[in-house]
Design a protein around this motif. Structure first.
Motif, PDB file in Angstrom:
ATOM      1  N   SER A   1       4.880  11.919 -12.907  1.00 28.37           N
ATOM      2  CA  SER A   1       3.757  11.313 -13.611  1.00 28.37           C
ATOM      3  C   SER A   1       3.282  12.284 -14.700  1.00 28.37           C
ATOM      4  O   SER A   1       3.680  13.457 -14.719  1.00 28.37           O
TER       5      SER A   1
ATOM      6  N   GLU B   1       7.145  -0.880 -14.645  1.00 27.61           N
ATOM      7  CA  GLU B   1       6.371  -0.083 -13.683  1.00 27.61           C
ATOM      8  C   GLU B   1       5.044  -0.744 -13.320  1.00 27.61           C
ATOM      9  O   GLU B   1       4.444  -0.402 -12.304  1.00 27.61           O
TER      10      GLU B   1
ATOM     11  N   PHE C   1       4.578  -1.954  -9.723  1.00 29.34           N
ATOM     12  CA  PHE C   1       4.579  -1.007  -8.609  1.00 29.34           C
ATOM     13  C   PHE C   1       3.191  -0.386  -8.458  1.00 29.34           C
ATOM     14  O   PHE C   1       2.873   0.624  -9.099  1.00 29.34           O
ATOM     15  N   PRO C   2       2.356  -0.961  -7.589  1.00 26.77           N
ATOM     16  CA  PRO C   2       0.968  -0.481  -7.468  1.00 26.77           C
ATOM     17  C   PRO C   2       0.854   0.959  -7.013  1.00 26.77           C
ATOM     18  O   PRO C   2      -0.147   1.623  -7.295  1.00 26.77           O
ATOM     19  N   GLU C   3       1.876   1.476  -6.311  1.00 24.72           N
ATOM     20  CA  GLU C   3       1.776   2.855  -5.832  1.00 24.72           C
ATOM     21  C   GLU C   3       1.680   3.860  -6.984  1.00 24.72           C
ATOM     22  O   GLU C   3       1.058   4.921  -6.830  1.00 24.72           O
ATOM     23  N   LEU C   4       2.268   3.536  -8.134  1.00 22.86           N
ATOM     24  CA  LEU C   4       2.148   4.433  -9.286  1.00 22.86           C
ATOM     25  C   LEU C   4       0.703   4.537  -9.747  1.00 22.86           C
ATOM     26  O   LEU C   4       0.199   5.637 -10.056  1.00 22.86           O
TER      27      LEU C   4
ATOM     28  N   LEU D   1      -2.037   3.769  -7.965  1.00 22.92           N
ATOM     29  CA  LEU D   1      -2.834   4.403  -6.922  1.00 22.92           C
ATOM     30  C   LEU D   1      -2.732   5.919  -7.030  1.00 22.92           C
ATOM     31  O   LEU D   1      -3.721   6.644  -6.856  1.00 22.92           O
ATOM     32  N   ASP D   2      -1.523   6.407  -7.331  1.00 25.32           N
ATOM     33  CA  ASP D   2      -1.339   7.848  -7.486  1.00 25.32           C
ATOM     34  C   ASP D   2      -2.125   8.371  -8.679  1.00 25.32           C
ATOM     35  O   ASP D   2      -2.751   9.442  -8.610  1.00 25.32           O
TER      36      ASP D   2
ATOM     37  N   LYS E   1      -5.697   8.710  -7.752  1.00 24.99           N
ATOM     38  CA  LYS E   1      -5.934   9.912  -6.954  1.00 24.99           C
ATOM     39  C   LYS E   1      -5.995  11.162  -7.829  1.00 24.99           C
ATOM     40  O   LYS E   1      -6.630  12.159  -7.463  1.00 24.99           O
TER      41      LYS E   1
ATOM     42  N   HIS F   1      -4.715  -3.958 -11.667  1.00 26.03           N
ATOM     43  CA  HIS F   1      -4.704  -2.499 -11.478  1.00 26.03           C
ATOM     44  C   HIS F   1      -6.017  -1.879 -11.959  1.00 26.03           C
ATOM     45  O   HIS F   1      -6.557  -0.965 -11.323  1.00 26.03           O
TER      46      HIS F   1
ATOM     47  N   ASN G   1      -8.442  -0.069  -9.170  1.00 22.55           N
ATOM     48  CA  ASN G   1      -8.565   1.384  -9.266  1.00 22.55           C
ATOM     49  C   ASN G   1      -9.755   1.828 -10.104  1.00 22.55           C
ATOM     50  O   ASN G   1     -10.005   3.026 -10.231  1.00 22.55           O
TER      51      ASN G   1
ATOM     52  N   ARG H   1      -9.740   4.832   1.213  1.00 27.39           N
ATOM     53  CA  ARG H   1      -8.304   5.100   1.210  1.00 27.39           C
ATOM     54  C   ARG H   1      -7.965   6.393   1.939  1.00 27.39           C
ATOM     55  O   ARG H   1      -6.866   6.534   2.481  1.00 27.39           O
TER      56      ARG H   1
END
Length: 259
Positions: A108, A125, A128-131, A133-134, A137, A161, A165, A230
């Protein structure tokens, strides 16, 4: 458009995927046909102009690797001094990109301007929600998302998104005939703040203002609470030890006293 952005008082301008180099299967049919020297001259010219305008610039461009390795599909981040301060390589390439065109990136990228933190992502991309979320963070305040696509679903996912977020979300796409998707700026509450009208060239101007009362719930309440949720801590400290909780294949029991 860089000059227009600077004249409007912008600190950062954001361009689509492949904005300088062109995109594969559209402008590029074979890597052997790319004039990398000419492309490098254009990138240098953009950097010089960014310094002249004192304007941060994010733009999509293919990044050449050592042959026979395929290029990265990238976003360059050029500072207001004309210095390349970072490059994001698309990590989650499509099936066609991965097997015929690009080498995937690995990390990232975040950068800060005037106390505002930005993150970068490209095209597919968005699925892909995990990107994202990262990036949340990592304390990102605004995502810079570039695509070479006109699917309306990208706009829906971008808003999702942003809302989940609680960060601003800039969606930049090329001006193509028949576009079904508009470039836009989305607020941390998921609502579109500004968008391009029609299919022609357009510069969207928006402001990231954390003090705007419109975003009080999203930024001051939802964002910190979701971070705590989370992490799991607020739930872990309230979990109970109870055989009725452990028994997950029975309905609850009613005691004669009503308990």
């Amino acid at each position: 458009m860089m000059s227009e952005a600077e004249a409007a008082g912008c600190r950062l301008v954001h361009f689509p995927e492949g904005a300088v180099s062109g995109y594969v299967k559209s402008q590029i049919a074979d890597w052997a046909g790319v004039d990398w020297s000419a492309l490098r001259e254009e990138l240098d010219a953009v950097a010089v102009h960014a310094a002249r305008l004192e304007l941060w610039t994010v733009l999509g461009c293919n990044h050449r690797l050592t042959p026979p390795n395929r290029p990265h599909n990238s976003l360059y981040v050029i500072s207001d001094k004309g210095t390349l301060v970072g490059r994001y390589g698309k990590r989650l390439c499509s099936h066609t990109e991965l097997n015929a065109w690009y080498a995937p990136g690995a990390e990232s990228l975040v950068f800060d301007i005037d106390g505002v933190r930005f993150g970068l992502a490209l095209c597919i991309e968005v699925q892909f929600p995990e990107l994202f979320l990262d990036y949340a963070k990592q304390g990102v305040d605004c995502m810079r998302f570039s695509a070479y696509s006109d699917t309306p679903m990208y706009g829906m996912l971008a808003r999702a998104h942003a809302a989940m977020n609680n960060f601003w979300f800039s969606l930049s796409i090329p001006a193509l005939p028949g576009n079904r998707l508009s470039a836009c700026l989305i607020g941390p509450d998921g609502h579109v703040l500004a968008k391009a009208e029609g299919n022609g060239d357009a510069l969207i101007i928006g402001k990231i203002d954390r003090s705007n009362p419109q975003f009080d719930i999203a930024l001051e309440k939802a964002r910190p609470w979701r971070a705590a949720a989370r992490s799991g801590e607020i739930y872990a400290e309230r979990r109970v030890t109870d055989p009725r909780s452990d028994d997950r294949i029975s309905f609850f029991r009613v005691h004669p006293t009503g308990m």
